[in-house]
Write a protein that holds these residues in place. Structure first.
Motif, PDB file in Angstrom:
ATOM      1  N   ILE A  62       0.827  -1.180   0.186  1.00 20.57           N
ATOM      2  CA  ILE A  62       0.245  -0.160  -0.071  1.00 20.57           C
ATOM      3  C   ILE A  62       0.949   1.312   0.221  1.00 20.57           C
ATOM      4  O   ILE A  62       1.941   0.924   0.778  1.00 20.57           O
ATOM      5  N   HIS A  63       0.617   2.446  -0.534  1.00 21.56           N
ATOM      6  CA  HIS A  63       1.177   3.605  -1.019  1.00 21.56           C
ATOM      7  C   HIS A  63       0.268   4.615  -0.336  1.00 21.56           C
ATOM      8  O   HIS A  63       1.034   5.844  -0.643  1.00 21.56           O
ATOM      9  N   GLU A 123       5.887  -4.173   7.904  1.00 22.23           N
ATOM     10  CA  GLU A 123       6.295  -3.098   7.358  1.00 22.23           C
ATOM     11  C   GLU A 123       7.188  -4.511   6.480  1.00 22.23           C
ATOM     12  O   GLU A 123       6.949  -5.086   6.142  1.00 22.23           O
ATOM     13  N   ALA A 124       7.517  -4.028   5.634  1.00 21.35           N
ATOM     14  CA  ALA A 124       7.944  -4.627   3.735  1.00 21.35           C
ATOM     15  C   ALA A 124       9.113  -5.007   4.939  1.00 21.35           C
ATOM     16  O   ALA A 124       9.228  -6.351   4.506  1.00 21.35           O
ATOM     17  N   ARG A 125       9.691  -4.605   5.730  1.00 22.64           N
ATOM     18  CA  ARG A 125      11.029  -5.244   5.901  1.00 22.64           C
ATOM     19  C   ARG A 125      10.691  -6.401   7.002  1.00 22.64           C
ATOM     20  O   ARG A 125      12.031  -7.245   6.445  1.00 22.64           O
ATOM     21  N   GLU A 167       7.085   4.461   7.137  1.00 21.70           N
ATOM     22  CA  GLU A 167       6.628   5.904   8.067  1.00 21.70           C
ATOM     23  C   GLU A 167       4.950   5.736   7.727  1.00 21.70           C
ATOM     24  O   GLU A 167       4.375   6.812   8.130  1.00 21.70           O
ATOM     25  N   LEU A 168       4.756   5.089   6.239  1.00 24.74           N
ATOM     26  CA  LEU A 168       3.603   4.982   6.132  1.00 24.74           C
ATOM     27  C   LEU A 168       2.285   4.092   7.211  1.00 24.74           C
ATOM     28  O   LEU A 168       1.734   4.689   7.321  1.00 24.74           O
ATOM     29  N   LEU A 169       3.084   3.102   7.295  1.00 27.49           N
ATOM     30  CA  LEU A 169       2.144   2.740   8.423  1.00 27.49           C
ATOM     31  C   LEU A 169       2.119   3.144   9.540  1.00 27.49           C
ATOM     32  O   LEU A 169       1.001   3.082  10.012  1.00 27.49           O
ATOM     33  N   ALA A 170       3.446   4.327  10.137  1.00 26.61           N
ATOM     34  CA  ALA A 170       3.293   4.816  11.831  1.00 26.61           C
ATOM     35  C   ALA A 170       1.856   5.844  11.703  1.00 26.61           C
ATOM     36  O   ALA A 170       1.199   6.154  12.355  1.00 26.61           O
ATOM     37  N   THR A 211       4.427   4.363  15.858  1.00 25.93           N
ATOM     38  CA  THR A 211       5.145   3.029  14.792  1.00 25.93           C
ATOM     39  C   THR A 211       4.978   1.939  16.227  1.00 25.93           C
ATOM     40  O   THR A 211       4.875   1.066  17.086  1.00 25.93           O
ATOM     41  N   LEU A 212       4.567   0.639  14.633  1.00 31.77           N
ATOM     42  CA  LEU A 212       4.335  -0.589  14.688  1.00 31.77           C
ATOM     43  C   LEU A 212       6.048  -1.204  16.097  1.00 31.77           C
ATOM     44  O   LEU A 212       6.703  -1.232  15.830  1.00 31.77           O
ATOM     45  N   THR A 213       4.965  -2.363  16.653  1.00 33.04           N
ATOM     46  CA  THR A 213       5.739  -2.840  16.971  1.00 33.04           C
ATOM     47  C   THR A 213       6.745  -3.830  16.530  1.00 33.04           C
ATOM     48  O   THR A 213       5.450  -4.502  16.449  1.00 33.04           O
TER      49      THR A 213
END
Length: 271
Positions: A6-7, A60-62, A86-89, A95-97
């Motif tokens: 997603i963007h 996150e992608a990573r 950054e997008l997910l945050a 910021t996701l755990t």
């Protein structure tokens, strides 16, 4: 499993993670459509172990080949949404755990009568509204020998996202139910009620009479005002934690842990 990058915050399928309020996620009108958000691989695994059904994942992608890899494999063929940190945050608000969220079907809860029928030690949360305290109380209850939790309907939902996170998933392990009846009704199930409160007639937490009771319901009050007078007057015991150095009380989460250690361990010793 289908992976979708997603963007934008408007991407299809991710509204459950940022647009729906906790009230909407709960879905009182249609409980079968209720949703729970579990965060971090550890909490997600606890939920899966307890039988919750996953709907989708956000990570996150990573982490697709990292922290989320085993979770993705375990969840099977469900949508996986991914994007930059950054997008997910910005989407979730923080910021996701360890970068993983999972939307899951809300499990069906027992009635308070069903829970009481299988329990010897329960905690009753009377108008406890702070999500952090709810999570901490559930974690202590699960660890220290309490069989289940009953919550008055003006308490916080234990499946609130923050409560789930603070509890480290123990809200999925500890049976709980909404209590829509007066506290004295618990006597019909064989329970004696223990109101945790400071009053002239309070007895100490280690009083032998409490240890002798086969079934106890430990009643904890709201963060600011404590238990209402009516709840204290209706209790079989009014109990205090002995204090030192002029301290008169503890936060409800801390007090619950002390009470569970003393009263829950008595249950364990008699089994």
């Amino acid at each position: 499993m289908p992976i979708t990058e997603i963007h934008s915050l408007d991407a299809a399928g991710v509204a459950v993670y940022h647009r729906l309020t906790d009230h909407q996620l709960r879905n009182r009108l249609h409980p079968e459509d209720g949703t729970v958000i579990a965060e971090s691989p550890k909490v997600i695994n606890v939920a899966l172990d307890e039988g919750l059904l996953p709907i989708s994942l956000l990570c996150e992608a990573r982490h697709i080949e990292g922290d989320a890899a085993d979770i993705i494999k375990r969840c099977g063929d469900i949508p996986v949404y991914t994007g930059s940190r950054e997008l997910l945050a910005s989407l979730t608000g923080y910021t996701l755990t360890r970068g993983v969220l999972c939307a899951m079907r809300r499990p069906q809860q027992p009635t308070w009568q069903e829970l009481c029928g299988k329990s010897r030690r329960v905690v009753v949360l009377d108008a406890v509204c702070d999500t952090t305290n709810i999570g901490a109380i559930f974690r202590s209850a699960a660890a220290l020998g309490i069989d289940g939790a009953l919550l008055t309907t003006d308490s916080c939902d234990p499946f609130n996202r923050r409560a789930v996170r603070v509890s480290m998933g123990t809200v999925f392990k500890l049976p709980w139910a909404w209590l829509d009846a007066p506290l004295p009704t618990l006597r019909e199930c064989g329970f004696k009620t223990v109101a945790m409160a400071l009053r002239h007639d309070s007895i100490a937490l280690d009083d032998p009479r409490l240890k002798a009771e086969p079934r106890l319901a430990v009643v904890m009050g709201t963060e600011g005002d404590g238990l209402p007078t009516e709840a204290i007057d209706d209790a079989d015991y009014v109990v205090k934690i002995p204090m030192a150095r002029g301290v008169d009380s503890l936060n409800v989460a801390a007090a619950s842990a002390v009470a569970f250690w003393e009263l829950g361990k008595q249950k364990a010793q008699t089994l």
